[in-house]
Scaffold this active site. Sequence first.
Site, PDB file in Angstrom:
ATOM      1  N   LYS A 113       0.852  -1.206   0.000  1.00  0.00           N
ATOM      2  CA  LYS A 113       0.000   0.000   0.000  1.00  0.00           C
ATOM      3  C   LYS A 113       0.883   1.249   0.000  1.00  0.00           C
ATOM      4  O   LYS A 113       0.647   2.187  -0.761  1.00  0.00           O
ATOM      5  CB  LYS A 113      -0.891   0.021   1.222  1.00  0.00           C
ATOM      6  CG  LYS A 113      -1.522   1.369   1.533  1.00  0.00           C
ATOM      7  CD  LYS A 113      -2.348   1.387   2.790  1.00  0.00           C
ATOM      8  CE  LYS A 113      -1.589   1.705   4.038  1.00  0.00           C
ATOM      9  NZ  LYS A 113      -1.308   3.122   4.287  1.00  0.00           N
ATOM     10  N   ASN A 114       1.913   1.249   0.840  1.00  0.00           N
ATOM     11  CA  ASN A 114       2.715   2.465   0.999  1.00  0.00           C
ATOM     12  C   ASN A 114       3.721   2.693  -0.114  1.00  0.00           C
ATOM     13  O   ASN A 114       4.333   3.758  -0.183  1.00  0.00           O
ATOM     14  CB  ASN A 114       3.391   2.465   2.372  1.00  0.00           C
ATOM     15  CG  ASN A 114       2.370   2.693   3.479  1.00  0.00           C
ATOM     16  OD1 ASN A 114       1.208   2.997   3.217  1.00  0.00           O
ATOM     17  ND2 ASN A 114       2.790   2.503   4.710  1.00  0.00           N
ATOM     18  N   ARG A 168      -4.770  11.159   4.150  1.00  0.00           N
ATOM     19  CA  ARG A 168      -3.748  12.198   4.210  1.00  0.00           C
ATOM     20  C   ARG A 168      -2.595  11.906   3.255  1.00  0.00           C
ATOM     21  O   ARG A 168      -1.814  12.772   2.909  1.00  0.00           O
ATOM     22  CB  ARG A 168      -3.265  12.440   5.609  1.00  0.00           C
ATOM     23  CG  ARG A 168      -2.673  11.258   6.311  1.00  0.00           C
ATOM     24  CD  ARG A 168      -2.087  11.699   7.589  1.00  0.00           C
ATOM     25  NE  ARG A 168      -1.267  12.878   7.421  1.00  0.00           N
ATOM     26  CZ  ARG A 168      -0.052  12.873   6.865  1.00  0.00           C
ATOM     27  NH1 ARG A 168       0.434  11.746   6.401  1.00  0.00           N
ATOM     28  NH2 ARG A 168       0.633  13.987   6.741  1.00  0.00           N
ATOM     29  N   CYS A 211      -4.517  12.683  12.356  1.00  0.00           N
ATOM     30  CA  CYS A 211      -5.280  11.426  12.406  1.00  0.00           C
ATOM     31  C   CYS A 211      -5.066  10.828  13.787  1.00  0.00           C
ATOM     32  O   CYS A 211      -4.446  11.436  14.662  1.00  0.00           O
ATOM     33  CB  CYS A 211      -4.800  10.478  11.309  1.00  0.00           C
ATOM     34  SG  CYS A 211      -3.138   9.863  11.590  1.00  0.00           S
ATOM     35  N   ARG A 234       0.465  14.862  12.263  1.00  0.00           N
ATOM     36  CA  ARG A 234       0.837  14.627  10.857  1.00  0.00           C
ATOM     37  C   ARG A 234       1.090  15.936  10.081  1.00  0.00           C
ATOM     38  O   ARG A 234       0.470  16.223   9.066  1.00  0.00           O
ATOM     39  CB  ARG A 234      -0.240  13.797  10.155  1.00  0.00           C
ATOM     40  CG  ARG A 234      -0.714  12.562  10.860  1.00  0.00           C
ATOM     41  CD  ARG A 234       0.362  11.526  11.149  1.00  0.00           C
ATOM     42  NE  ARG A 234       0.946  10.929   9.975  1.00  0.00           N
ATOM     43  CZ  ARG A 234       0.432   9.880   9.333  1.00  0.00           C
ATOM     44  NH1 ARG A 234      -0.692   9.369   9.751  1.00  0.00           N
ATOM     45  NH2 ARG A 234       1.035   9.369   8.277  1.00  0.00           N
ATOM     46  N   ASP A 264       4.954   1.107  11.935  1.00  0.00           N
ATOM     47  CA  ASP A 264       3.708   0.495  11.461  1.00  0.00           C
ATOM     48  C   ASP A 264       3.532  -0.939  11.937  1.00  0.00           C
ATOM     49  O   ASP A 264       2.485  -1.542  11.701  1.00  0.00           O
ATOM     50  CB  ASP A 264       3.647   0.527   9.929  1.00  0.00           C
ATOM     51  CG  ASP A 264       3.490   1.938   9.414  1.00  0.00           C
ATOM     52  OD1 ASP A 264       3.674   2.154   8.209  1.00  0.00           O
ATOM     53  OD2 ASP A 264       3.221   2.834  10.235  1.00  0.00           O
ATOM     54  N   ARG A 307      -8.472  -0.147   5.042  1.00  0.00           N
ATOM     55  CA  ARG A 307      -7.623   0.824   4.354  1.00  0.00           C
ATOM     56  C   ARG A 307      -6.309   0.188   3.942  1.00  0.00           C
ATOM     57  O   ARG A 307      -5.684   0.628   2.972  1.00  0.00           O
ATOM     58  CB  ARG A 307      -7.338   2.020   5.271  1.00  0.00           C
ATOM     59  CG  ARG A 307      -8.581   2.793   5.662  1.00  0.00           C
ATOM     60  CD  ARG A 307      -8.226   4.049   6.414  1.00  0.00           C
ATOM     61  NE  ARG A 307      -7.181   4.783   5.698  1.00  0.00           N
ATOM     62  CZ  ARG A 307      -6.481   5.775   6.252  1.00  0.00           C
ATOM     63  NH1 ARG A 307      -6.689   6.122   7.501  1.00  0.00           N
ATOM     64  NH2 ARG A 307      -5.562   6.414   5.548  1.00  0.00           N
TER      65      ARG A 307
HETATM   66  C1  EPZ Z   1       4.440   7.184   5.994  1.00  0.00           C
HETATM   67  O1  EPZ Z   1       3.668   8.280   6.446  1.00  0.00           O
HETATM   68  C2  EPZ Z   1       3.510   5.991   6.001  1.00  0.00           C
HETATM   69  N1  EPZ Z   1       2.357   6.234   5.134  1.00  0.00           N
HETATM   70  C3  EPZ Z   1       3.014   5.711   7.414  1.00  0.00           C
HETATM   71  O2  EPZ Z   1       2.253   4.511   7.370  1.00  0.00           O
HETATM   72  C4  EPZ Z   1       4.219   5.477   8.323  1.00  0.00           C
HETATM   73  O3  EPZ Z   1       3.776   5.289   9.641  1.00  0.00           O
HETATM   74  C5  EPZ Z   1       5.158   6.698   8.244  1.00  0.00           C
HETATM   75  O4  EPZ Z   1       5.541   6.942   6.877  1.00  0.00           O
HETATM   76  C6  EPZ Z   1       6.425   6.488   9.063  1.00  0.00           C
HETATM   77  O5  EPZ Z   1       7.096   5.371   8.585  1.00  0.00           O
HETATM   78  C7  EPZ Z   1       2.503   6.093   3.804  1.00  0.00           C
HETATM   79  O6  EPZ Z   1       3.566   5.795   3.313  1.00  0.00           O
HETATM   80  C8  EPZ Z   1       1.266   6.313   2.969  1.00  0.00           C
HETATM   81  P1  EPZ Z   1       6.472  10.646   7.915  1.00  0.00           P
HETATM   82  P2  EPZ Z   1       4.297   9.779   6.362  1.00  0.00           P
HETATM   83  O7  EPZ Z   1       6.355  11.918   7.157  1.00  0.00           O
HETATM   84  O8  EPZ Z   1       5.221   9.888   5.240  1.00  0.00           O
HETATM   85  C9  EPZ Z   1       6.869  13.959  11.253  1.00  0.00           C
HETATM   86  C10 EPZ Z   1       0.384   3.148   7.706  1.00  0.00           C
HETATM   87  O9  EPZ Z   1      -0.060   2.660   8.753  1.00  0.00           O
HETATM   88  N2  EPZ Z   1       6.734  14.925  10.154  1.00  0.00           N
HETATM   89  O10 EPZ Z   1       7.587   9.733   7.607  1.00  0.00           O
HETATM   90  O11 EPZ Z   1       3.154  10.735   6.434  1.00  0.00           O
HETATM   91  C11 EPZ Z   1       5.610  13.132  11.459  1.00  0.00           C
HETATM   92  O12 EPZ Z   1       4.689  13.802  12.294  1.00  0.00           O
HETATM   93  C12 EPZ Z   1       0.851   4.590   7.680  1.00  0.00           C
HETATM   94  O13 EPZ Z   1       0.494   2.526   6.622  1.00  0.00           O
HETATM   95  C13 EPZ Z   1       6.879  16.281  10.421  1.00  0.00           C
HETATM   96  O14 EPZ Z   1       7.106  16.685  11.556  1.00  0.00           O
HETATM   97  O15 EPZ Z   1       5.091   9.857   7.723  1.00  0.00           O
HETATM   98  C14 EPZ Z   1       6.161  11.897  12.112  1.00  0.00           C
HETATM   99  O16 EPZ Z   1       6.349  12.120  13.489  1.00  0.00           O
HETATM  100  C15 EPZ Z   1       0.575   5.304   8.999  1.00  0.00           C
HETATM  101  N3  EPZ Z   1       6.744  17.179   9.386  1.00  0.00           N
HETATM  102  C16 EPZ Z   1       7.513  11.699  11.438  1.00  0.00           C
HETATM  103  O17 EPZ Z   1       7.855  12.985  10.894  1.00  0.00           O
HETATM  104  C17 EPZ Z   1       6.509  16.757   8.097  1.00  0.00           C
HETATM  105  O18 EPZ Z   1       6.426  17.610   7.191  1.00  0.00           O
HETATM  106  C18 EPZ Z   1       7.529  10.680  10.317  1.00  0.00           C
HETATM  107  O19 EPZ Z   1       6.426  10.970   9.474  1.00  0.00           O
HETATM  108  C19 EPZ Z   1       6.379  15.377   7.856  1.00  0.00           C
HETATM  109  C20 EPZ Z   1       6.503  14.480   8.892  1.00  0.00           C
END
Ligand code: EPZ
Length: 488
Positions: free
Chosen positions: A22-23, A103, A127, A132, A363, A455
């Site tokens: 999915k990701n 998102r 979420c 996020r 995850d 999802r």
């Molecule tokens: C991806 O989300 C995945 N989703 C998430 O999987 C996964 O948990 C996450 O990466 C971490 O591995 C998809 O790939 C669709 P991040 P993403 O930006 O990219 C902070 C699932 O269950 N951050 O890597 O949105 C954020 O708050 C989902 O399949 C900022 O502060 O996550 C978090 O603490 C859930 N500012 C950390 O970084 C930003 O601009 C990592 O988030 C972006 C992120």
Amino acid sequence: MDTFVIEGGRRLCGRVRVNGSKNAALPLLAVALLADAPITLRDIPTLADIKNMLRLLGELGVSRLDPGAQGQTDGPIDGGVVTLQVTDPSQSHARYDIVRTMRASICTLGPMLAKRGFARLSLPGGCAIGDRPVDIHLRGLAALGAQITVTSGDIIARTPPGGLRGTTIFLGGPFGSTVLGTANVLCAATLAQGRTIIECAACEPEIVDLANLLNAMGAQIQGAGSPRLVIDGVRELNGADWTIIPDRIEAGTLMMAAAITNGDLVLDNCPMDALMAATHTLEAAGVNFAPVTALAPTQMPGGAAPGPQARNRTPALMITSGSSDPSRGGSDDPMRRTVRVTSNRVIKPVEVTTQPHPGFPTDLQAQLVALLTLADGNSVVTEKIFPDRFLHVAELLRMGAKIVRTGATVVVSGVKGLVGAPVMASDLRASAGLVLAGLAAEGTTVVNRVYHLDRGYERLEDRLRGLGASIERVDEKELAGKDAVGVG
Ligand code: EPZ
């Protein structure tokens, strides 16, 4: 709303194929916005998030060319094949009512901006697992020269005259790298003028798959999988025909389903190379992994059908082997292995901290906590990516687990057994953790709001039932009528 009704205590035995990721699928589908020719993606799973992404792409002027779609961008996905082509580049507004449902819509921003020079996208909300924010995405795109404003909940981005220009960008934040932030800036940089260096890039396998697809389309990307990406901009990107990587989180979830039921599973199309932190942790907990070649298609693991005292039966003998003949199960591709998963009778406690890849994936944290509720001792799990990602804990306590949370850390004291109860799913991976707990619990567990699970897991109840689980999807209204275990 649908629920899962699970009768626990049955040992999972059998063989199951890991679906496409999915990701990986979500950012790779968004690449259609960058291409000057059709792109075909294979092994795309049929999931709610994928349907939402396809619906969004349809609103952004992308059409489906594969016959299965029946002319609808978010139409059925026959055989996992999706072929996309931009037919109306003037549609560049990703509206709130789609973005709020998923998102990950944010990963259309970089491609749309780079290709069309303009993008308007509703600011994704938070979420259940955290706020996020997308500040790092916007910082990275602004570094490439984008003019970005946020008004009335919408991100409005424009490229400067002459287009985006390569630069060196540090893309780290307070929690380390950002996966979709890296995807956005990476995609935008492929069409920027000159060289872009992204420091503190995400190393996740899904980013590697994205970079590999982009390179197959003519991009010039080096360093995928490392924290430093080097992208030399090109004028245009061609089409491609690409099979996405298997879903490492689904694979990890199935591994833990085998472990928590003392089962014996053979996983096909398993991305072992992307799961080293998870398999390292699970091996420490007493889970065994064996590459499989000698398992003839008709020879199923685990012997007879699961019985009531499933957890106390010793696992079937494992089959060990070297490299394999893919035609007989087994593959030399470390991202598409056939592997047999069994566990010792007693799960051992572990200490784990979630981290960006190649660390233990956030995850899989909820699923691991569910497994550790039955370990022989105290485990410690610290969540470094989404510190509030513990909504599964209160529900596991309802099932008799012993868990104490202090901030971003939980101490899980193993118990002899869980007891089935009505529980509430809150987010995708917490739901998966509750299903695992229900598989092992004594009695009936009703998992409410399984739309969260849909999802990210395709027909999970059918696949688990095929492995011996007693699990049914029931509408909660029907359940109330049956006066079954109460709905929480
Ligand atoms: C991806 O989300 C995945 N989703 C998430 O999987 C996964 O948990 C996450 O990466 C971490 O591995 C998809 O790939 C669709 P991040 P993403 O930006 O990219 C902070 C699932 O269950 N951050 O890597 O949105 C954020 O708050 C989902 O399949 C900022 O502060 O996550 C978090 O603490 C859930 N500012 C950390 O970084 C930003 O601009 C990592 O988030 C972006 C992120």
